[in-house]
Design a protein around this motif. Structure first.
Motif, PDB file in Angstrom:
ATOM      1  N   ARG A  35       0.837  -1.206   0.000  1.00 39.92           N
ATOM      2  CA  ARG A  35       0.000   0.000   0.000  1.00 39.92           C
ATOM      3  C   ARG A  35       0.873   1.259   0.000  1.00 39.92           C
ATOM      4  NH1 ARG A  35      -5.410  -1.110   0.859  1.00 39.92           N
ATOM      5  NH2 ARG A  35      -5.792  -3.307   1.367  1.00 39.92           N
ATOM      6  N   ARG A  36       2.024   1.205   0.647  1.00 39.32           N
ATOM      7  CA  ARG A  36       2.948   2.351   0.616  1.00 39.32           C
ATOM      8  C   ARG A  36       3.548   2.530  -0.770  1.00 39.32           C
ATOM      9  NH1 ARG A  36       6.153   2.793   6.296  1.00 39.32           N
ATOM     10  NH2 ARG A  36       4.348   2.413   7.616  1.00 39.32           N
ATOM     11  N   VAL A  37       3.864   1.417  -1.438  1.00 41.86           N
ATOM     12  CA  VAL A  37       4.396   1.487  -2.806  1.00 41.86           C
ATOM     13  C   VAL A  37       3.336   2.088  -3.732  1.00 41.86           C
ATOM     14  CG1 VAL A  37       5.227   0.153  -4.789  1.00 41.86           C
ATOM     15  CG2 VAL A  37       5.991  -0.438  -2.470  1.00 41.86           C
ATOM     16  N   ILE A  38       2.096   1.654  -3.578  1.00 38.33           N
ATOM     17  CA  ILE A  38       0.991   2.181  -4.387  1.00 38.33           C
ATOM     18  C   ILE A  38       0.890   3.692  -4.202  1.00 38.33           C
ATOM     19  CG2 ILE A  38      -1.529   2.211  -4.628  1.00 38.33           C
ATOM     20  CD1 ILE A  38      -1.383  -0.851  -3.820  1.00 38.33           C
ATOM     21  N   GLU A  39       0.918   4.134  -2.970  1.00 38.23           N
ATOM     22  CA  GLU A  39       0.813   5.566  -2.681  1.00 38.23           C
ATOM     23  C   GLU A  39       2.012   6.329  -3.242  1.00 38.23           C
ATOM     24  OE1 GLU A  39       0.749   8.386   1.239  1.00 38.23           O
ATOM     25  OE2 GLU A  39      -0.365   6.502   1.333  1.00 38.23           O
ATOM     26  N   TRP A  40       3.220   5.821  -3.008  1.00 35.74           N
ATOM     27  CA  TRP A  40       4.439   6.477  -3.499  1.00 35.74           C
ATOM     28  C   TRP A  40       4.444   6.580  -5.018  1.00 35.74           C
ATOM     29  CZ3 TRP A  40       8.447   4.039  -6.315  1.00 35.74           C
ATOM     30  CH2 TRP A  40       9.567   4.846  -6.536  1.00 35.74           C
ATOM     31  N   SER A  41       3.930   5.566  -5.686  1.00 33.69           N
ATOM     32  CA  SER A  41       3.924   5.519  -7.152  1.00 33.69           C
ATOM     33  C   SER A  41       2.766   6.298  -7.767  1.00 33.69           C
ATOM     34  CB  SER A  41       3.834   4.067  -7.631  1.00 33.69           C
ATOM     35  OG  SER A  41       4.957   3.332  -7.243  1.00 33.69           O
ATOM     36  N   ASP A  42       1.837   6.745  -6.943  1.00 34.44           N
ATOM     37  CA  ASP A  42       0.611   7.377  -7.448  1.00 34.44           C
ATOM     38  C   ASP A  42      -0.180   6.430  -8.340  1.00 34.44           C
ATOM     39  OD1 ASP A  42       0.940   9.861  -6.122  1.00 34.44           O
ATOM     40  OD2 ASP A  42       2.298  10.544  -7.705  1.00 34.44           O
ATOM     41  N   ALA A  43      -0.122   5.147  -8.020  1.00 33.67           N
ATOM     42  CA  ALA A  43      -0.917   4.148  -8.734  1.00 33.67           C
ATOM     43  C   ALA A  43      -2.335   4.176  -8.163  1.00 33.67           C
ATOM     44  CB  ALA A  43      -0.293   2.755  -8.561  1.00 33.67           C
ATOM     45  N   PRO A  44      -3.301   3.692  -8.913  1.00 29.46           N
ATOM     46  CA  PRO A  44      -4.676   3.687  -8.402  1.00 29.46           C
ATOM     47  C   PRO A  44      -4.768   2.912  -7.081  1.00 29.46           C
ATOM     48  CG  PRO A  44      -4.625   3.093 -10.724  1.00 29.46           C
ATOM     49  CD  PRO A  44      -3.207   3.143 -10.256  1.00 29.46           C
ATOM     50  N   ARG A  45      -5.483   3.492  -6.128  1.00 28.90           N
ATOM     51  CA  ARG A  45      -5.654   2.833  -4.826  1.00 28.90           C
ATOM     52  C   ARG A  45      -6.594   1.636  -4.966  1.00 28.90           C
ATOM     53  NH1 ARG A  45      -5.382   8.233  -2.141  1.00 28.90           N
ATOM     54  NH2 ARG A  45      -3.306   8.191  -1.213  1.00 28.90           N
ATOM     55  N   PRO A  46      -6.312   0.581  -4.226  1.00 30.30           N
ATOM     56  CA  PRO A  46      -7.147  -0.623  -4.343  1.00 30.30           C
ATOM     57  C   PRO A  46      -8.439  -0.501  -3.549  1.00 30.30           C
ATOM     58  CG  PRO A  46      -5.454  -0.979  -2.700  1.00 30.30           C
ATOM     59  CD  PRO A  46      -5.204   0.385  -3.287  1.00 30.30           C
ATOM     60  N   THR A  47      -9.487  -1.136  -4.076  1.00 31.14           N
ATOM     61  CA  THR A  47     -10.685  -1.299  -3.262  1.00 31.14           C
ATOM     62  C   THR A  47     -10.439  -2.459  -2.306  1.00 31.14           C
ATOM     63  OG1 THR A  47     -11.627  -2.658  -5.016  1.00 31.14           O
ATOM     64  CG2 THR A  47     -12.280  -0.348  -4.959  1.00 31.14           C
ATOM     65  N   SER A  48      -9.759  -3.466  -2.810  1.00 30.32           N
ATOM     66  CA  SER A  48      -9.260  -4.556  -1.963  1.00 30.32           C
ATOM     67  C   SER A  48      -7.920  -4.977  -2.567  1.00 30.32           C
ATOM     68  CB  SER A  48     -10.236  -5.734  -1.922  1.00 30.32           C
ATOM     69  OG  SER A  48     -10.309  -6.348  -3.181  1.00 30.32           O
ATOM     70  N   LEU A  49      -7.043  -5.482  -1.728  1.00 30.19           N
ATOM     71  CA  LEU A  49      -5.716  -5.870  -2.193  1.00 30.19           C
ATOM     72  C   LEU A  49      -5.469  -7.307  -1.762  1.00 30.19           C
ATOM     73  CD1 LEU A  49      -3.070  -4.954  -3.563  1.00 30.19           C
ATOM     74  CD2 LEU A  49      -2.272  -4.212  -1.313  1.00 30.19           C
ATOM     75  N   ARG A  50      -5.477  -8.215  -2.715  1.00 26.71           N
ATOM     76  CA  ARG A  50      -5.221  -9.624  -2.414  1.00 26.71           C
ATOM     77  C   ARG A  50      -3.742  -9.811  -2.102  1.00 26.71           C
ATOM     78  NH1 ARG A  50      -8.427 -13.447  -2.717  1.00 26.71           N
ATOM     79  NH2 ARG A  50      -6.704 -14.859  -3.137  1.00 26.71           N
ATOM     80  N   HIS A  51      -3.437 -10.806  -1.282  1.00 30.29           N
ATOM     81  CA  HIS A  51      -2.043 -11.008  -0.867  1.00 30.29           C
ATOM     82  C   HIS A  51      -1.137 -11.343  -2.040  1.00 30.29           C
ATOM     83  CE1 HIS A  51      -1.728 -15.399  -1.104  1.00 30.29           C
ATOM     84  NE2 HIS A  51      -2.975 -15.423  -0.716  1.00 30.29           N
ATOM     85  N   ASP A  52      -1.655 -12.022  -3.077  1.00 24.84           N
ATOM     86  CA  ASP A  52      -0.787 -12.340  -4.215  1.00 24.84           C
ATOM     87  C   ASP A  52      -0.421 -11.084  -5.003  1.00 24.84           C
ATOM     88  OD1 ASP A  52      -3.390 -12.095  -5.177  1.00 24.84           O
ATOM     89  OD2 ASP A  52      -3.453 -14.078  -6.085  1.00 24.84           O
ATOM     90  N   ALA A  53      -1.324 -10.132  -5.130  1.00 23.70           N
ATOM     91  CA  ALA A  53      -0.999  -8.864  -5.787  1.00 23.70           C
ATOM     92  C   ALA A  53      -0.035  -8.051  -4.920  1.00 23.70           C
ATOM     93  CB  ALA A  53      -2.261  -8.064  -6.072  1.00 23.70           C
ATOM     94  N   ALA A  54      -0.252  -8.045  -3.609  1.00 27.63           N
ATOM     95  CA  ALA A  54       0.648  -7.319  -2.693  1.00 27.63           C
ATOM     96  C   ALA A  54       2.064  -7.883  -2.789  1.00 27.63           C
ATOM     97  CB  ALA A  54       0.130  -7.404  -1.261  1.00 27.63           C
ATOM     98  N   GLU A  55       2.174  -9.193  -2.819  1.00 26.29           N
ATOM     99  CA  GLU A  55       3.495  -9.805  -2.907  1.00 26.29           C
ATOM    100  C   GLU A  55       4.131  -9.547  -4.280  1.00 26.29           C
ATOM    101  OE1 GLU A  55       4.007 -13.673  -1.245  1.00 26.29           O
ATOM    102  OE2 GLU A  55       3.705 -12.787   0.735  1.00 26.29           O
ATOM    103  N   ALA A  56       3.343  -9.503  -5.343  1.00 22.74           N
ATOM    104  CA  ALA A  56       3.879  -9.168  -6.666  1.00 22.74           C
ATOM    105  C   ALA A  56       4.410  -7.733  -6.668  1.00 22.74           C
ATOM    106  CB  ALA A  56       2.812  -9.355  -7.745  1.00 22.74           C
TER     107      ALA A  56
END
Length: 155
Positions: A110-131
């Motif tokens: 979630r910190r990487v998402i915020e730092w990158s200005d990528a779209p915020r997740p409605t939900s974040l599955r663990h496999d996407a987080a680990e990727a």
């Protein structure tokens, strides 16, 4: 140039990074079977027109599918394990159990998402987080980023 990080499994996590080391997009996909994964992997890679690096976490038959596609497309391939990238991004005390490591991965992703200005997740599955974290590890290893950004590190 883009990098695609893949947390391997029938339920697969993806994270795409640009040459500046920023996360562009991420998602999770449940292929349901190895046969469907074989058919879908080619399309997944074709979706990224400037893909140059494929990073895989995991092994076995599923990794073989992605490796064949990488070879066919002449992509740079990096294959690693969760233990390798976690040793760089997580403290030892955060890796005592798989569940604990996944919870910390969620927070860091979630910190990487915020730092990158990528779209915020409605939900974040663990496999996407680990990727996402696998991809962050890879862009540092390749020198696309000099180091883990301070905004991503835990305080």
């Amino acid at each position: 140039m883009s990098l695609l990080a893949v947390d391997l499994g029938i339920r697969t996590g993806f994270a795409c990074y640009n040459r500046e080391g920023k996360l562009v997009w991420y998602r999770s996909h449940n292929y349901g079977s190895l046969a469907r994964l074989r058919k879908g992997s080619s399309g997944q890679l074709a979706e990224i027109s400037d893909l140059s690096v494929l990073v895989l976490e995991g092994g076995g038959q599923i990794a073989d599918v992605w490796e064949r596609e990488a070879t066919r497309r002449d992509l740079e391939l990096i294959r690693t394990s969760a233990e390798v990238w976690r040793a760089t991004l997580l403290y030892a005390r955060e890796q005592r159990t798989g569940e604990q490591a996944k919870a910390v991965a969620d927070e860091l992703a979630r910190r990487v998402i915020e730092w990158s200005d990528a779209p915020r997740p409605t939900s974040l599955r663990h496999d996407a987080a680990e990727a996402i974290l696998l991809g962050l590890w890879a862009v540092v290893q390749l020198g696309w980023l000099a180091a883990i950004p301070p905004e991503v590190r835990r305080r």
